[in-house]
Scaffold this active site. Structure first.
Site, PDB file in Angstrom:
ATOM      1  N   HIS A 120      83.320  50.606  39.711  1.00 46.86           N
ATOM      2  CA  HIS A 120      83.566  49.502  38.781  1.00 46.86           C
ATOM      3  C   HIS A 120      85.048  49.572  38.414  1.00 46.86           C
ATOM      4  O   HIS A 120      85.634  50.659  38.393  1.00 46.86           O
ATOM      5  CB  HIS A 120      82.695  49.749  37.547  1.00 46.86           C
ATOM      6  CG  HIS A 120      82.669  48.636  36.553  1.00 46.86           C
ATOM      7  ND1 HIS A 120      83.694  48.426  35.666  1.00 46.86           N
ATOM      8  CD2 HIS A 120      81.745  47.692  36.287  1.00 46.86           C
ATOM      9  CE1 HIS A 120      83.378  47.393  34.888  1.00 46.86           C
ATOM     10  NE2 HIS A 120      82.208  46.929  35.249  1.00 46.86           N
ATOM     11  N   ASP A 197      81.355  58.303  36.180  1.00 50.94           N
ATOM     12  CA  ASP A 197      80.971  57.086  35.472  1.00 50.94           C
ATOM     13  C   ASP A 197      79.448  56.992  35.531  1.00 50.94           C
ATOM     14  O   ASP A 197      78.882  56.678  36.585  1.00 50.94           O
ATOM     15  CB  ASP A 197      81.639  55.889  36.161  1.00 50.94           C
ATOM     16  CG  ASP A 197      81.182  54.554  35.597  1.00 50.94           C
ATOM     17  OD1 ASP A 197      80.251  54.538  34.769  1.00 50.94           O
ATOM     18  OD2 ASP A 197      81.757  53.526  35.998  1.00 50.94           O
ATOM     19  N   GLN A 200      75.550  53.321  35.051  1.00 52.62           N
ATOM     20  CA  GLN A 200      74.329  52.799  35.698  1.00 52.62           C
ATOM     21  C   GLN A 200      73.267  53.866  35.909  1.00 52.62           C
ATOM     22  O   GLN A 200      72.174  53.554  36.368  1.00 52.62           O
ATOM     23  CB  GLN A 200      74.689  52.157  37.054  1.00 52.62           C
ATOM     24  CG  GLN A 200      75.564  50.929  36.941  1.00 52.62           C
ATOM     25  CD  GLN A 200      74.878  49.768  36.227  1.00 52.62           C
ATOM     26  OE1 GLN A 200      73.652  49.676  36.169  1.00 52.62           O
ATOM     27  NE2 GLN A 200      75.677  48.875  35.667  1.00 52.62           N
ATOM     28  N   LYS A 223      73.606  49.654  28.024  1.00 51.73           N
ATOM     29  CA  LYS A 223      72.928  49.676  29.328  1.00 51.73           C
ATOM     30  C   LYS A 223      71.684  50.560  29.287  1.00 51.73           C
ATOM     31  O   LYS A 223      70.903  50.582  30.228  1.00 51.73           O
ATOM     32  CB  LYS A 223      73.886  50.160  30.410  1.00 51.73           C
ATOM     33  CG  LYS A 223      75.072  49.206  30.588  1.00 51.73           C
ATOM     34  CD  LYS A 223      75.725  49.379  31.911  1.00 51.73           C
ATOM     35  CE  LYS A 223      77.103  48.775  31.943  1.00 51.73           C
ATOM     36  NZ  LYS A 223      77.102  47.341  32.260  1.00 51.73           N
TER      37      LYS A 223
HETATM   38  N1  PLP Z   1      80.925  51.363  35.046  1.00 49.57           N
HETATM   39  C1  PLP Z   1      79.881  50.769  35.633  1.00 49.57           C
HETATM   40  C2  PLP Z   1      79.298  51.376  36.855  1.00 49.57           C
HETATM   41  C3  PLP Z   1      79.365  49.591  35.104  1.00 49.57           C
HETATM   42  O1  PLP Z   1      78.341  48.997  35.689  1.00 49.57           O
HETATM   43  C4  PLP Z   1      79.964  49.048  33.939  1.00 49.57           C
HETATM   44  C5  PLP Z   1      79.481  47.780  33.378  1.00 49.57           C
HETATM   45  O2  PLP Z   1      78.906  46.965  34.035  1.00 49.57           O
HETATM   46  C6  PLP Z   1      81.029  49.733  33.352  1.00 49.57           C
HETATM   47  C7  PLP Z   1      81.485  50.889  33.934  1.00 49.57           C
HETATM   48  C8  PLP Z   1      81.683  49.237  32.111  1.00 49.57           C
HETATM   49  O3  PLP Z   1      80.806  49.338  31.041  1.00 49.57           O
HETATM   50  P1  PLP Z   1      81.190  48.708  29.614  1.00 49.57           P
HETATM   51  O4  PLP Z   1      81.557  47.283  29.884  1.00 49.57           O
HETATM   52  O5  PLP Z   1      79.941  48.861  28.822  1.00 49.57           O
HETATM   53  O6  PLP Z   1      82.325  49.488  29.081  1.00 49.57           O
END
Ligand code: PLP
Length: 405
Positions: A120, A197, A200, A223
């Site tokens: 991401h 990270d 997910q 999430k």
């Molecule tokens: N990393 C992953 C794999 C994600 O799917 C997301 C959000 O979709 C994020 C980071 C970012 O999360 P947030 O927008 O809650 O900070």
């Protein structure tokens, strides 16, 4: 025992508010809030609100205790060795930016930071910014044709100049779960830190973060069926002790004079200012509730639905799946393209059938590039989804394809 989806749905207030047809398949973007989290949030905001860490009257003391308990609940859900390892943040993005700042002194000119094409953007951009500040280089692990992290040749990818390895635990596009062990082993061998990270991964059951071998783990509460606005960053305690603060302000100090400040011990050193108290309490309540569920039944249920979804998609004409077809080492996040039709158009028409999916690059443009596309449709599952949701998506898609072609 098979999962009782009707009972599961009763734990999610959204289903009492959204008239059918309502097929929520956008869980990778945000999960629905569970009743325990909603109650924690509203009870705090309406009946127990006071700022934390500073008041001495009973209301403030209760809020402070509840905040500390939320940290303990998160530590238990994550499998941290102690609650102090858990920094309470506003989400994964904030947590990864925090990590990229507090690790700054560990990266020098000519060093390398390794990310991957599966990330991401929030696990790429903060590292690019750090690399720019320090004159370091960004390198990236590739992806396999299946949409998994390509772990061949780690010896070349992670060398003595590599200071940080930042990878996702589960892809928000392909659902692939990363095999962290070889990455961690190679990173350890060259003295690099591993940042994961976990955005997910965390909706899919409790974990043992301390035994993953990584150094830092980031996640978002929304999430994992909490409220929006809170997250957590786990940092291994011996590393945590050595790190400088990120933001300066109230609550992160032990003493301030006009000339200088001394910083509070972790985790408070990393939590400047009033935190997102209600959302943190909601995240703690969600973690506690999740920890008590039958994950064997939930994961088996999600696997069956993922199989049904993939088989249904493969039977439709002109569809290209981006991601693994097999059901092992993946969660129920499934992305696909409809030949000749933009993903946004597909999602908009699906909405007409009460089906909520996401279309776009999913904040993963390097992955889109790797697959030679700019956007996909994504369906992502949660414990409250059932076969009706999958069938509604597949039937909707059949009609959408007929309309748009
Ligand atoms: N990393 C992953 C794999 C994600 O799917 C997301 C959000 O979709 C994020 C980071 C970012 O999360 P947030 O927008 O809650 O900070």
């Amino acid at each position: 025992m098979a999962l009782d989806v009707a009972a599961m749905r009763r734990n999610f207030p959204i289903f009492a508010h959204q008239p059918p047809p309502f097929h929520y398949l956008d869980n990778a973007a945000t999960g629905q809030i569970c009743a325990a989290a909603a109650e924690a949030l509203t009870t705090f905001e309406t009946a127990g609100r006071a700022n934390v860490k500073r008041g001495v009257y009973r209301l403030a003391d209760r809020a402070t205790q509840a905040f500390a308990e939320a940290r303990e609940r998160m530590a238990a859900y994550l499998g941290a060795t102690r609650p102090e390892e858990v920094i309470l943040t506003s989400g994964t993005t904030f947590g990864l930016n925090l990590a990229a700042h507090v690790l700054e002194a560990r990266v020098g000119p000519g060093d390398a930071i390794l990310v991957s094409r599966l990330e991401h953007h929030s696990n790429i951009v903060p590292w690019q910014m750090l690399a720019e500040r320090r004159g370091a280089r960004i390198r990236a692990l590739g992806v396999t044709e299946e949409g998994r992290l390509d772990l061949r040749d780690l010896e070349a990818a992670i060398d003595r100049r590599t200071r940080i390895v930042a990878v996702t635990h589960c892809s928000n596009v392909t659902g692939a779960v990363t095999d962290l062990a070889p990455l961690v082993a190679r990173a350890r061998a060259v003295g690099a830190l591993v940042v994961v990270d976990g955005a997910q991964r965390v909706p899919h059951g409790p974990l043992e973060v301390a035994s993953l071998g990584c150094d830092i783990y980031a996640l978002s509460g929304h999430k994992m069926f909490g409220a929006t606005g809170a997250g957590a960053l786990w940092i291994r305690h011996d590393l945590l002790e050595t790190l400088p603060p990120f933001l300066g302000g109230g609550e992160m100090i032990s003493r301030v004079t006009i000339e200088e400040s001394r910083y509070a011990p972790p985790p408070h050193r990393f939590e400047a200012g009033t935190p997102p108290i209600g959302p943190v309490l909601a995240m703690g309540a969600a973690a506690d509730w999740l920890a008590g569920l039958d994950w064997q039944a939930i994961l088996a249920h999600e696997k069956r639905l993922t199989a049904r979804l993939i088989a249904g998609l493969e039977a439709l004409p002109g569809l290209r799946l981006i991601g693994p077809r097999d059901l092992d080492d993946r969660y129920g996040v499934v992305a696909f393209e409809v030949a000749g039709v933009h993903a946004h158009d597909v999602c908009q028409l699906l909405d007409g059938f009460g089906v909520c999916t996401r279309g776009g690059h999913h904040c993963a443009q390097p992955l889109m590039d790797a697959f030679g596309t700019v956007a996909t449709v994504r369906a992502s599952l949660a414990p409250y989804n059932d076969a009706d949701d999958i069938d509604a998506l597949l039937e909707g898609l059949e009609q959408v394809i007929r309309i748009l072609r």
